[in-house]
Write an enzyme that holds these catalytic residues in place. Structure first.
Site, PDB file in Angstrom:
ATOM      1  N   CYS A   1       6.125  -0.027   7.293  1.00  0.00           N
ATOM      2  CA  CYS A   1       5.689   1.067   6.424  1.00  0.00           C
ATOM      3  C   CYS A   1       6.862   1.472   5.536  1.00  0.00           C
ATOM      4  O   CYS A   1       7.988   1.553   6.012  1.00  0.00           O
ATOM      5  CB  CYS A   1       5.249   2.244   7.292  1.00  0.00           C
ATOM      6  SG  CYS A   1       4.726   3.695   6.369  1.00  0.00           S
ATOM      7  N   LEU A   2       6.583   1.747   4.262  1.00  0.00           N
ATOM      8  CA  LEU A   2       7.662   2.146   3.356  1.00  0.00           C
ATOM      9  C   LEU A   2       8.324   3.436   3.824  1.00  0.00           C
ATOM     10  O   LEU A   2       9.486   3.679   3.517  1.00  0.00           O
ATOM     11  CB  LEU A   2       7.134   2.309   1.930  1.00  0.00           C
ATOM     12  CG  LEU A   2       6.587   1.036   1.271  1.00  0.00           C
ATOM     13  CD1 LEU A   2       6.146   1.331  -0.161  1.00  0.00           C
ATOM     14  CD2 LEU A   2       7.611  -0.083   1.291  1.00  0.00           C
TER      15      LEU A   2
ATOM     16  N   GLN B   1       3.025   9.868   1.063  1.00  0.00           N
ATOM     17  CA  GLN B   1       4.306   9.153   1.035  1.00  0.00           C
ATOM     18  C   GLN B   1       5.039   9.409  -0.274  1.00  0.00           C
ATOM     19  O   GLN B   1       6.246   9.195  -0.378  1.00  0.00           O
ATOM     20  CB  GLN B   1       4.090   7.646   1.190  1.00  0.00           C
ATOM     21  CG  GLN B   1       3.524   7.250   2.531  1.00  0.00           C
ATOM     22  CD  GLN B   1       3.322   5.756   2.589  1.00  0.00           C
ATOM     23  OE1 GLN B   1       2.320   5.225   2.118  1.00  0.00           O
ATOM     24  NE2 GLN B   1       4.299   5.055   3.154  1.00  0.00           N
TER      25      GLN B   1
ATOM     26  N   HIS C   1      -4.329   1.644   7.876  1.00  0.00           N
ATOM     27  CA  HIS C   1      -2.952   2.171   7.867  1.00  0.00           C
ATOM     28  C   HIS C   1      -2.815   3.270   6.802  1.00  0.00           C
ATOM     29  O   HIS C   1      -2.256   4.342   7.071  1.00  0.00           O
ATOM     30  CB  HIS C   1      -1.989   1.002   7.589  1.00  0.00           C
ATOM     31  CG  HIS C   1      -0.548   1.376   7.460  1.00  0.00           C
ATOM     32  ND1 HIS C   1       0.424   0.906   8.308  1.00  0.00           N
ATOM     33  CD2 HIS C   1       0.099   2.178   6.578  1.00  0.00           C
ATOM     34  CE1 HIS C   1       1.601   1.408   7.955  1.00  0.00           C
ATOM     35  NE2 HIS C   1       1.433   2.186   6.896  1.00  0.00           N
ATOM     36  N   GLU C   2      -3.334   3.016   5.603  1.00  0.00           N
ATOM     37  CA  GLU C   2      -3.187   4.005   4.517  1.00  0.00           C
ATOM     38  C   GLU C   2      -4.028   5.245   4.775  1.00  0.00           C
ATOM     39  O   GLU C   2      -3.598   6.370   4.502  1.00  0.00           O
ATOM     40  CB  GLU C   2      -3.559   3.381   3.162  1.00  0.00           C
ATOM     41  CG  GLU C   2      -2.710   2.188   2.732  1.00  0.00           C
ATOM     42  CD  GLU C   2      -1.213   2.418   2.827  1.00  0.00           C
ATOM     43  OE1 GLU C   2      -0.764   3.581   2.674  1.00  0.00           O
ATOM     44  OE2 GLU C   2      -0.478   1.453   3.082  1.00  0.00           O
TER      45      GLU C   2
ATOM     46  N   GLY D   1       0.844  -1.187   0.000  1.00  0.00           N
ATOM     47  CA  GLY D   1       0.000   0.000   0.000  1.00  0.00           C
ATOM     48  C   GLY D   1       0.879   1.236   0.000  1.00  0.00           C
ATOM     49  O   GLY D   1       2.019   1.201   0.464  1.00  0.00           O
TER      50      GLY D   1
ATOM     51  N   HIS E   1      -2.388   7.614   7.002  1.00  0.00           N
ATOM     52  CA  HIS E   1      -1.425   8.493   6.322  1.00  0.00           C
ATOM     53  C   HIS E   1      -2.109   9.771   5.836  1.00  0.00           C
ATOM     54  O   HIS E   1      -1.516  10.849   5.853  1.00  0.00           O
ATOM     55  CB  HIS E   1      -0.801   7.796   5.108  1.00  0.00           C
ATOM     56  CG  HIS E   1       0.348   6.892   5.428  1.00  0.00           C
ATOM     57  ND1 HIS E   1       1.487   7.340   6.055  1.00  0.00           N
ATOM     58  CD2 HIS E   1       0.545   5.566   5.193  1.00  0.00           C
ATOM     59  CE1 HIS E   1       2.336   6.316   6.187  1.00  0.00           C
ATOM     60  NE2 HIS E   1       1.790   5.238   5.684  1.00  0.00           N
TER      61      HIS E   1
HETATM   62 ZN    ZN Z   1       2.662   3.358   5.664  1.00  0.00          ZN
END
Ligand code: ZN
Length: 198
Positions: free
Chosen positions: A112-113, A55, A154-155, A50, A158
């Site tokens: 998380c990226l 991000q 989670h997304e 995701g 963000h």
């Molecule tokens: Zn993340």
């Protein structure tokens, strides 16, 4: 012959774009579709499931997801809505919103990226009701649990300016505190950009 590798980047913890509430997407223009496409490419390049627009440095309410269906979840049974979501992966969701959450919660390690190499358990509602628009403009609405429900939470976090590290128990937060601080310090000298070439 040499082929130049493409460059992909995501923003890392400490970048102000990750802690601000993102603006709703108005019209789904060609620019929005191109942004979603670039986000897909970055998500794939970094092996993510995701990615939210912040991000990618864009403070907009747009996410892309590619959640794998595990054998366990498949065996446990999916609702028709969950099945249709899994059949549509990877997918972009415009202005996704959680409209209700279950009373029961589940705990699972998250990463998380934007927070590379840090993993910690996060307690979240086990199921959520959500709605969004597809890039075609078609509205979708339904309930999801499992990894998909968690990924959506989670997304969407963000988009509201939160990282999973903001959702930890005091114990888990203490455990990753040093590592997280080093990540932010490292980010300061790298413009909060994590780069890969593929
Ligand atoms: Zn993340």
């Amino acid at each position: 012959m040499f082929k130049r590798k493409a460059r992909y980047e995501v923003r890392t913890a400490g970048d102000p774009v990750l802690s601000r509430a993102a603006a709703p997407v108005g019209m789904i223009t060609d620019e929005i579709k191109q942004l979603a496409e670039k986000m897909f490419q970055s998500m794939v390049a970094f092996d993510g499931i995701g990615l939210a627009a912040p991000q990618y440095g864009e403070s907009l309410r747009l996410i892309v997801i590619d959640v794998p269906l595990s054998d366990e979840e498949k065996a446990a049974g999916l609702t028709p809505f969950e099945e249709s979501m899994y059949n549509s992966m990877p997918m972009a969701l415009v202005n996704p919103e959680i409209t209700a959450v279950s009373g029961d919660v589940a705990e699972r390690d998250e990463g998380c990226l934007s927070v590379p190499e840090i993993y910690a358990p996060v307690v979240r509602p086990a199921r959520v009701a959500f709605r969004a628009q597809l890039l075609s403009g078609t509205p979708i609405e339904g309930e999801c649990g499992g990894l998909l429900g968690r990924c959506l939470q989670h997304e969407i976090d963000h988009l509201d300016g939160y990282l999973f590290t903001d959702r930890l128990s005091p114990e888990a937060a203490r455990r990753i505190e040093g590592q997280f601080k080093r990540l932010v310090e490292f980010g300061k000298s790298h413009d909060f950009r994590r780069v890969t070439r593929k």
